[in-house]
Scaffold this motif. Structure first.
Motif, short mmCIF file in Angstrom:
data_model
loop_
_atom_site.label_atom_id
_atom_site.label_comp_id
_atom_site.label_asym_id
_atom_site.label_seq_id
_atom_site.Cartn_x
_atom_site.Cartn_y
_atom_site.Cartn_z
N SER A 167 -3.38 6.89 -3.75
CA SER A 167 -2.46 6.07 -2.97
C SER A 167 -1.67 6.83 -1.93
O SER A 167 -0.97 6.23 -1.12
N SER A 168 -1.77 8.15 -1.94
CA SER A 168 -0.93 8.91 -1.03
C SER A 168 -1.72 10.00 -0.32
O SER A 168 -2.86 10.30 -0.69
N ARG A 199 -3.10 0.77 3.34
CA ARG A 199 -1.72 0.32 3.11
C ARG A 199 -1.14 -0.33 4.36
O ARG A 199 -0.38 -1.29 4.28
N ARG A 200 -1.50 0.19 5.53
CA ARG A 200 -1.02 -0.42 6.77
C ARG A 200 -1.58 -1.83 6.93
O ARG A 200 -0.89 -2.74 7.40
N SER A 217 -6.52 5.75 2.36
CA SER A 217 -5.50 4.93 1.70
C SER A 217 -4.38 4.55 2.65
O SER A 217 -3.82 3.44 2.56
N PRO A 275 0.42 -4.23 3.28
CA PRO A 275 1.59 -3.56 2.70
C PRO A 275 1.78 -3.85 1.21
O PRO A 275 2.36 -3.03 0.49
#
Length: 345
Positions: free
Chosen positions: A26-27, A54-55, A50, A58
């Motif tokens: 996730s990061s 996420r963009r 990822s 959200p």
């Protein structure tokens, strides 16, 4: 299987059901290994960074992969397959070809077998599967993707050529992104476009692959389902949070990767002679180096030593390294018989 990893996670955690889920890191430089269908509506796909995922969404929920759980479910599904045919060629944990000519249950119809298998998968695992039924592997693979999720598509011999004609060539097995782009430059976008090309034209532009593409355009595929399909390599790779440059850091990561690969090798009780190093730089340029031994690599220490030697041949690194990988190939079982020498008749 439909969105396999993500579907297993949603099955096992009711709080994830109906929500956009991504399995993966996730990061930093994590990537999406699988996305639920709720996430796919946002354009999220496997292998997507990822941060990009996420963009786009959200509210995306990231879940760490649990490969032991996925393997357990995969074994359940393969046990179901074995009730219908001994001829099963797994492609991955969530996909396989089945040749049902040897109909163990006497059902008498490939379509009826597919319906029954899908029903059993749902009943026994709580998951859905999509199936493609046809007279060759090429068409069955295309058909399996046609009505996802939870779908069934049947392509009969009479329907085969027309089915292929209406599809984009980028969906064809063996037509990767580079080949698809070349075909597009030549005006080949669909199966119908490909069929309009002569064999001579395809050979001139695509070399030895020309006859293969010529056949595909006519819904012809001679590949057999091989239950004993040999694995060609075992490896592992890792993408780093921060680019690496120093020899010490690179060797330390290579040591960790080598340990992972060797545990997989030991688990399968196989051996191999060729070690391949993969390096991806910060500008995404990829370099590979390989070395083959006259005999099998004896142990993890030697496996790592060869990898380190290949790595040192690339030093010093002008650019940082974002990914390292090690692979063992030229595989064989430890008790494999020595090759027989050919004799003149």
């Amino acid at each position: 299987m439909d969105a396999f990893y993500a579907s297993v996670e949603q099955r096992d955690d009711p709080a994830l059901r109906g929500k956009p889920v991504a399995v993966g890191g996730s990061s930093g430089r994590g990537v999406v290994a699988a996305a639920s269908y709720e996430a796919r509506r946002f354009g999220i796909r496997s292998a997507m960074p990822s941060a990009t995922a996420r963009r786009r969404c959200p509210g995306l929920i990231f879940v760490k992969p649990r490969f032991d759980a996925y393997r357990a479910v995969s074994n359940q599904i393969r046990a179901i397959f074995a009730d219908y045919t001994p001829h099963v060629e797994p492609l991955s944990l969530d996909e396989a070809y089945l040749d049902v000519t040897e109909d163990l249950r006497g059902i008498g119809s490939a379509t009826a077998i597919a319906v029954e298998i899908r029903a059993r998968i749902r009943a026994e695992t709580g998951l859905t599967a999509s199936a493609g039924v046809s007279y060759n592997k090429f068409l069955a693979k295309l058909a399996s993707d046609q009505n996802k999720p939870d779908g069934l598509c049947v392509v009969t011999p009479r329907q085969g050529p027309a089915f292929v004609a209406g599809l984009p060539v980028k969906r064809f097995h063996g037509v990767g992104p580079v080949t698809a782009a070349k075909m597009a430059r030549l005006g080949i976008e669909t199966g119908a476009d490909l069929r309009a090309c002569s064999l001579e034209f395809l050979q001139r532009n695509f070399g030895s692959s020309g006859p293969y593409y010529h056949d595909l355009a006519r819904a012809i595929c001679h590949r057999q389902v091989r239950a004993d399909r040999e694995r060609k390599s075992i490896g592992a790779e890792d993408t780093f949070m921060n680019d690496l440059k120093t020899e010490a850091d690179l060797v330390a990561e290579l040591d960790r990767i080598a340990a992972t690969v060797w545990s997989r090798i030991a688990e399968r009780s196989i051996s191999g002679r060729t070690v391949t190093l993969k390096v991806k730089f910060q500008d995404f340029r990829i370099v590979t180096r390989a070395r083959s031994l006259p005999a099998a690599v004896p142990d993890r220490e030697q496996f790592l030593a060869i990898g380190v030697s290949l790595l040192r041949g690339l030093l010093p690194m002008e650019k940082g390294v974002r990914l390292l990988g090690l692979t063992l190939s030229g595989l064989e079982a430890p008790d494999a018989a020595p090759p027989q020498l050919g004799l003149p008749i």
